[in-house]
Design an enzyme around this catalytic site. Structure first.
Site, PDB file in Angstrom:
ATOM      1  N   LYS A  42       9.507  52.490  56.338  1.00  0.00           N
ATOM      2  CA  LYS A  42      10.441  53.507  55.850  1.00  0.00           C
ATOM      3  C   LYS A  42      11.812  53.337  56.490  1.00  0.00           C
ATOM      4  O   LYS A  42      11.916  52.982  57.659  1.00  0.00           O
ATOM      5  CB  LYS A  42       9.912  54.893  56.194  1.00  0.00           C
ATOM      6  CG  LYS A  42       8.662  55.264  55.418  1.00  0.00           C
ATOM      7  CD  LYS A  42       8.178  56.647  55.798  1.00  0.00           C
ATOM      8  CE  LYS A  42       7.078  57.084  54.853  1.00  0.00           C
ATOM      9  NZ  LYS A  42       5.946  56.152  54.784  1.00  0.00           N
TER      10      LYS A  42
ATOM     11  N   ARG B 283       1.208  54.749  43.648  1.00  0.00           N
ATOM     12  CA  ARG B 283      -0.032  53.958  43.685  1.00  0.00           C
ATOM     13  C   ARG B 283      -0.738  54.031  42.341  1.00  0.00           C
ATOM     14  O   ARG B 283      -1.968  54.012  42.263  1.00  0.00           O
ATOM     15  CB  ARG B 283      -0.963  54.462  44.807  1.00  0.00           C
ATOM     16  CG  ARG B 283      -0.406  54.241  46.188  1.00  0.00           C
ATOM     17  CD  ARG B 283      -1.474  54.213  47.263  1.00  0.00           C
ATOM     18  NE  ARG B 283      -0.861  53.984  48.559  1.00  0.00           N
ATOM     19  CZ  ARG B 283      -0.746  54.909  49.511  1.00  0.00           C
ATOM     20  NH1 ARG B 283      -1.238  56.117  49.326  1.00  0.00           N
ATOM     21  NH2 ARG B 283      -0.155  54.623  50.651  1.00  0.00           N
TER      22      ARG B 283
ATOM     23  N   ARG C 218      -0.375  54.015  64.016  1.00  0.00           N
ATOM     24  CA  ARG C 218      -1.044  54.810  62.973  1.00  0.00           C
ATOM     25  C   ARG C 218      -1.542  53.925  61.837  1.00  0.00           C
ATOM     26  O   ARG C 218      -0.974  52.869  61.574  1.00  0.00           O
ATOM     27  CB  ARG C 218      -0.124  55.904  62.435  1.00  0.00           C
ATOM     28  CG  ARG C 218       1.220  55.402  61.924  1.00  0.00           C
ATOM     29  CD  ARG C 218       2.241  56.539  62.064  1.00  0.00           C
ATOM     30  NE  ARG C 218       3.555  56.200  61.555  1.00  0.00           N
ATOM     31  CZ  ARG C 218       4.498  55.584  62.281  1.00  0.00           C
ATOM     32  NH1 ARG C 218       4.242  55.189  63.520  1.00  0.00           N
ATOM     33  NH2 ARG C 218       5.688  55.344  61.769  1.00  0.00           N
TER      34      ARG C 218
ATOM     35  N   ARG D 113       0.493  49.518  59.028  1.00  0.00           N
ATOM     36  CA  ARG D 113       1.878  49.061  58.883  1.00  0.00           C
ATOM     37  C   ARG D 113       2.664  49.266  60.182  1.00  0.00           C
ATOM     38  O   ARG D 113       3.529  48.476  60.519  1.00  0.00           O
ATOM     39  CB  ARG D 113       2.535  49.853  57.750  1.00  0.00           C
ATOM     40  CG  ARG D 113       3.761  49.229  57.174  1.00  0.00           C
ATOM     41  CD  ARG D 113       4.415  50.102  56.089  1.00  0.00           C
ATOM     42  NE  ARG D 113       3.521  50.918  55.324  1.00  0.00           N
ATOM     43  CZ  ARG D 113       3.042  50.619  54.104  1.00  0.00           C
ATOM     44  NH1 ARG D 113       3.403  49.487  53.524  1.00  0.00           N
ATOM     45  NH2 ARG D 113       2.231  51.448  53.481  1.00  0.00           N
ATOM     46  N   TYR D 114       2.382  50.370  60.866  1.00  0.00           N
ATOM     47  CA  TYR D 114       3.084  50.710  62.107  1.00  0.00           C
ATOM     48  C   TYR D 114       2.059  50.666  63.242  1.00  0.00           C
ATOM     49  O   TYR D 114       0.883  50.982  63.026  1.00  0.00           O
ATOM     50  CB  TYR D 114       3.663  52.124  62.022  1.00  0.00           C
ATOM     51  CG  TYR D 114       4.564  52.358  60.840  1.00  0.00           C
ATOM     52  CD1 TYR D 114       5.911  52.016  60.896  1.00  0.00           C
ATOM     53  CD2 TYR D 114       4.070  52.930  59.678  1.00  0.00           C
ATOM     54  CE1 TYR D 114       6.739  52.237  59.805  1.00  0.00           C
ATOM     55  CE2 TYR D 114       4.893  53.154  58.584  1.00  0.00           C
ATOM     56  CZ  TYR D 114       6.226  52.805  58.661  1.00  0.00           C
ATOM     57  OH  TYR D 114       7.040  53.017  57.586  1.00  0.00           O
TER      58      TYR D 114
ATOM     59  N   ASP E 140       9.809  55.423  44.344  1.00  0.00           N
ATOM     60  CA  ASP E 140       9.466  54.011  44.544  1.00  0.00           C
ATOM     61  C   ASP E 140       9.549  53.236  43.228  1.00  0.00           C
ATOM     62  O   ASP E 140       9.597  53.814  42.143  1.00  0.00           O
ATOM     63  CB  ASP E 140       8.050  53.911  45.117  1.00  0.00           C
ATOM     64  CG  ASP E 140       7.977  54.476  46.524  1.00  0.00           C
ATOM     65  OD1 ASP E 140       8.816  54.082  47.354  1.00  0.00           O
ATOM     66  OD2 ASP E 140       7.106  55.333  46.781  1.00  0.00           O
TER      67      ASP E 140
ATOM     68  N   CYS F  84       3.619  58.185  40.047  1.00  0.00           N
ATOM     69  CA  CYS F  84       2.834  57.825  41.243  1.00  0.00           C
ATOM     70  C   CYS F  84       3.138  56.412  41.736  1.00  0.00           C
ATOM     71  O   CYS F  84       3.120  55.460  40.966  1.00  0.00           O
ATOM     72  CB  CYS F  84       1.352  57.935  40.931  1.00  0.00           C
ATOM     73  SG  CYS F  84       0.316  57.385  42.306  1.00  0.00           S
TER      74      CYS F  84
ATOM     75  N   CYS G 107      -7.604  61.605  42.120  1.00  0.00           N
ATOM     76  CA  CYS G 107      -6.695  62.729  42.364  1.00  0.00           C
ATOM     77  C   CYS G 107      -7.026  63.866  41.394  1.00  0.00           C
ATOM     78  O   CYS G 107      -7.530  63.611  40.294  1.00  0.00           O
ATOM     79  CB  CYS G 107      -5.244  62.304  42.129  1.00  0.00           C
ATOM     80  SG  CYS G 107      -4.729  60.927  43.165  1.00  0.00           S
TER      81      CYS G 107
ATOM     82  N   CYS H  62       0.093  62.001  38.749  1.00  0.00           N
ATOM     83  CA  CYS H  62       1.537  62.164  38.634  1.00  0.00           C
ATOM     84  C   CYS H  62       2.094  60.961  37.866  1.00  0.00           C
ATOM     85  O   CYS H  62       1.726  59.818  38.168  1.00  0.00           O
ATOM     86  CB  CYS H  62       2.156  62.230  40.017  1.00  0.00           C
ATOM     87  SG  CYS H  62       1.296  63.406  41.094  1.00  0.00           S
TER      88      CYS H  62
ATOM     89  N   ASP I 214      11.019  53.926  51.110  1.00  0.00           N
ATOM     90  CA  ASP I 214      10.051  52.916  51.532  1.00  0.00           C
ATOM     91  C   ASP I 214      10.578  51.574  51.073  1.00  0.00           C
ATOM     92  O   ASP I 214      10.765  51.344  49.866  1.00  0.00           O
ATOM     93  CB  ASP I 214       8.676  53.199  50.906  1.00  0.00           C
ATOM     94  CG  ASP I 214       7.798  53.994  51.840  1.00  0.00           C
ATOM     95  OD1 ASP I 214       7.340  53.419  52.840  1.00  0.00           O
ATOM     96  OD2 ASP I 214       7.592  55.189  51.573  1.00  0.00           O
TER      97      ASP I 214
HETATM   98  S1  SF4 Z   1       1.346  60.796  43.709  1.00  0.00           S
HETATM   99 FE1  SF4 Z   1      -0.328  59.446  43.079  1.00  0.00          FE
HETATM  100  S2  SF4 Z   1      -1.766  59.511  44.772  1.00  0.00           S
HETATM  101 FE2  SF4 Z   1      -0.426  61.309  45.004  1.00  0.00          FE
HETATM  102  S3  SF4 Z   1      -1.477  62.985  43.873  1.00  0.00           S
HETATM  103 FE3  SF4 Z   1      -0.038  62.030  42.455  1.00  0.00          FE
HETATM  104  S4  SF4 Z   1      -1.299  60.532  41.367  1.00  0.00           S
HETATM  105 FE4  SF4 Z   1      -2.427  61.035  43.245  1.00  0.00          FE
END
Ligand code: SF4
Length: 349
Positions: free
Chosen positions: A318, A113, A95, A91-92, A274, A111, A104, A108, A311
């Site tokens: 960002k 993603r 990096r 994206r940048y 997000d 999340c 994971c 979460c 984001d």
């Molecule tokens: S935010 Fe998403 S990618 Fe990061 S640890 Fe939690 S579930 Fe995994």
């Protein structure tokens, strides 16, 4: 009860006392859509008597996740728009993200993603895809930093991590390797000598960006895990998500940032949540976030101040959301102090 293995199903959650029998049907519906995992360390941290426990809110599924609002999107920060080869997001200019794994140790509920991680997610890069990803990095001399994210790269074995570092060590223009992880907090026992050794490679500086959102996550075991990383020569920075019902008050944020600094983790990013599907119950407005962050100025040391960022949806990168400290321009600039007092700059006398 304390679990000895990760909780991964609605029945696990019921058995662990984290879900009431009458709520099980709704939780099963969420489980069909999104991955569940709560590590033993996080399950032990949840106060079963508190219906608003901020740790439970981050990890225990909620039927509210099935409500998708029009502005939400499967790829909220636009990874796919900047993915020249599988596993790489560029994206940048200087990096890239290297998404080697989409697994994971915890999932979460907010999340960003969530459509990509978990058992039904994008999985682990194949050896051929890894070859192409390293080839891309080697072919782009402008890439100074490689950020391993996913998924959580520290779920990989020390042997796999060492292989990745070894391959990066042969690419001279890469100087910094950053790992985005929740492991030191949610599975602190994984941080041991062999993992620390795997993160190092000659000519590269390793950074670990720790994701934690509430000061209670910084348990003695988590602090000890961070100490092992820092003592091994790895630089640690933090990233947190500003989340309604978890850390959306100045006292909690101040305690979290102080806990990072006490643990030798430099506060780095505080993310505005997000637009991930089914996460509207976690989102506050940018104005509410800005007021909270402004409240941290003056209250806590400069060492503890995170950068509050958003984001921009669609992959535009960002944007820093600063507290509005300067008004006007040229000869009539007004500067606000941390109490909201106004001062002309330069002063008239
Ligand atoms: S935010 Fe998403 S990618 Fe990061 S640890 Fe939690 S579930 Fe995994």
């Amino acid at each position: 009860m304390n679990a000895s293995r990760p909780l991964r199903t609605p029945d696990d959650l019921l058995e662990a006392g984290l879900v009431a029998p009458e709520d099980l049907a709704g939780i099963r519906d969420v489980a069909e859509r999104y991955a569940i995992a709560i590590s033993p360390a996080m399950a032990a941290l949840i106060d079963r008597k508190d219906p608003d426990d901020p740790i439970a809110r981050q990890f225990v599924p909620d039927p509210a996740e099935l409500k998708v609002t029009p502005e939400e999107r499967a790829d909220p920060i636009g990874d796919l728009a900047h993915s020249p080869v599988e596993g790489i997001v560029h994206r940048y200019p200087d990096r890239v993200l290297l998404k080697a794994v989409h697994v994971c140790p915890v999932y979460c509920r907010f999340c960003f993603r969530r459509e990509m991680v978990g058992p039904q997610g994008l999985g682990t890069l194949s050896p051929e895809a890894m070859d192409r990803a390293f080839g891309y990095i080697a072919d782009h001399p402008e890439i100074w930093e490689v950020i391993l994210t996913g998924g959580d790269p520290l779920v990989l074995s020390p042997r796999r991590l060492a292989e990745i570092m070894q391959r990066l060590s042969s690419i001279d223009h890469v100087k910094i390797v950053r790992f985005h992880t929740r492991v030191p907090v949610v599975e602190p026992e994984r941080i041991d000598e062999s993992l620390n050794a795997a993160l190092k490679a000659s000519g590269k500086t390793a950074y670990v960006a720790l994701h934690a959102n509430h000061p209670r996550e910084m348990t003695p075991a988590a602090r000890a895990a961070c100490a092992r990383l820092v003592d091994a020569g790895i630089v640690m920075i933090s990233q947190s998500v500003l989340l309604k019902g978890v850390n959306d008050d100045a006292d909690t944020l101040a305690d979290l940032m102080r806990a990072f600094v006490e643990t030798r983790v430099k506060p780095y990013y505080l993310h505005h949540p997000d637009l991930a599907p089914g996460t509207s119950h976690f989102r506050l407005s940018v104005e509410e976030g800005r007021a909270l962050v402004a409240g941290l100025r003056g209250r806590i040391s400069g060492l503890c101040q995170p950068t509050y960022i958003l984001d921009i949806p669609g992959g535009h990168g960002k944007a820093v959301i600063g507290p509005e400290a300067i008004r006007g321009s040229g000869g009539c600039t007004t500067v606000l102090d941390f109490k909201g007092g106004e001062h002309a700059y330069p002063p008239s006398e």
